[in-house]
Design a protein around this motif. Sequence first.
Motif, PDB file in Angstrom:
ATOM      1  N   ASN A  42      -4.664  -2.299 -32.263  1.00 39.34           N
ATOM      2  CA  ASN A  42      -3.630  -2.846 -33.130  1.00 39.34           C
ATOM      3  C   ASN A  42      -2.370  -1.996 -33.105  1.00 39.34           C
ATOM      4  O   ASN A  42      -1.375  -2.335 -33.733  1.00 39.34           O
ATOM      5  CB  ASN A  42      -4.145  -2.981 -34.567  1.00 39.34           C
ATOM      6  N   ALA A  45       1.162  -2.697 -29.562  1.00 38.90           N
ATOM      7  CA  ALA A  45       2.496  -3.295 -29.645  1.00 38.90           C
ATOM      8  C   ALA A  45       3.507  -2.298 -30.200  1.00 38.90           C
ATOM      9  O   ALA A  45       4.655  -2.241 -29.744  1.00 38.90           O
ATOM     10  CB  ALA A  45       2.451  -4.546 -30.517  1.00 38.90           C
ATOM     11  N   SER A  77       1.349 -11.550 -25.921  1.00 35.56           N
ATOM     12  CA  SER A  77       0.956 -11.102 -27.259  1.00 35.56           C
ATOM     13  C   SER A  77       1.750  -9.880 -27.696  1.00 35.56           C
ATOM     14  O   SER A  77       2.024  -9.698 -28.888  1.00 35.56           O
ATOM     15  CB  SER A  77      -0.543 -10.790 -27.287  1.00 35.56           C
ATOM     16  N   ILE A  78       2.129  -9.041 -26.736  1.00 31.14           N
ATOM     17  CA  ILE A  78       2.925  -7.854 -27.050  1.00 31.14           C
ATOM     18  C   ILE A  78       4.367  -8.254 -27.349  1.00 31.14           C
ATOM     19  O   ILE A  78       4.964  -7.813 -28.333  1.00 31.14           O
ATOM     20  CB  ILE A  78       2.891  -6.845 -25.884  1.00 31.14           C
ATOM     21  N   SER A  81       4.799  -9.832 -30.729  1.00 32.87           N
ATOM     22  CA  SER A  81       4.337  -9.061 -31.886  1.00 32.87           C
ATOM     23  C   SER A  81       5.516  -8.709 -32.790  1.00 32.87           C
ATOM     24  O   SER A  81       6.663  -8.608 -32.345  1.00 32.87           O
ATOM     25  CB  SER A  81       3.640  -7.783 -31.424  1.00 32.87           C
ATOM     26  N   LYS A  82       5.239  -8.506 -34.062  1.00 28.06           N
ATOM     27  CA  LYS A  82       6.309  -8.191 -35.012  1.00 28.06           C
ATOM     28  C   LYS A  82       6.957  -6.847 -34.690  1.00 28.06           C
ATOM     29  O   LYS A  82       8.161  -6.659 -34.928  1.00 28.06           O
ATOM     30  CB  LYS A  82       5.770  -8.189 -36.443  1.00 28.06           C
TER      31      LYS A  82
END
Length: 206
Positions: A42, A45, A77-78, A81-82
């Motif tokens: 987690n 990123a 997904s990276i 990411s936020k």
Amino acid sequence: VAATERAQRERLRDLAVFERVCSDPMRTSRSLAVKKINSQSNKEAEYYSFFVLLHMGCKIPKMANSLSFWYSQLPASIVRSKEMIFARTILRCYHLGNFKRFFCMIADEATELQLCLVEPFLNEVRARALMYLNHSGYKLQHHPLTHLSDILMIEELELEDLCRICGLEISRSGDTKAFAPKQTTFSLPTPLSKSSGIYISREIKR
């Protein structure tokens, strides 16, 4: 380490210092590469976002390819990411001169590690903001330091010192300190003193 993983990390400049051949961040060897990617981490990123934020102050060697090309090599997904969206937006605000959003986003959204990373660059960003303000506007339209300190999230006394370091003359009318634009004495100093971080006045907190 699998050859495909090693090749991917070479392409993404994701090699640890001890894995690099001749300190080249894009080159390793089978005997040196020991780090493995944990795509489920987690924190992954956020780690990539650090690399993006480092481009703000030009403190790392210029990439052979553009940063946009580097983004295209990352997993979706990276990129979505936020943490990466935050880093890319911050960098865009820096280059476009959207300093109000820049500091508001840092105050509201930056993780502790991201804040530590950008903190050395904050006075550099503030100096750029002063440069923009000095080059725009009318000579009679003074910029009050109280208002600017809220936007740039710095204490007024520190902002006054920064203005003087940049060659800006500060005028005073009663309790209000301000500077007039179009001052020819302005210059971007290098290097700048380290920032004391993000300061939010009590008025903004309300």
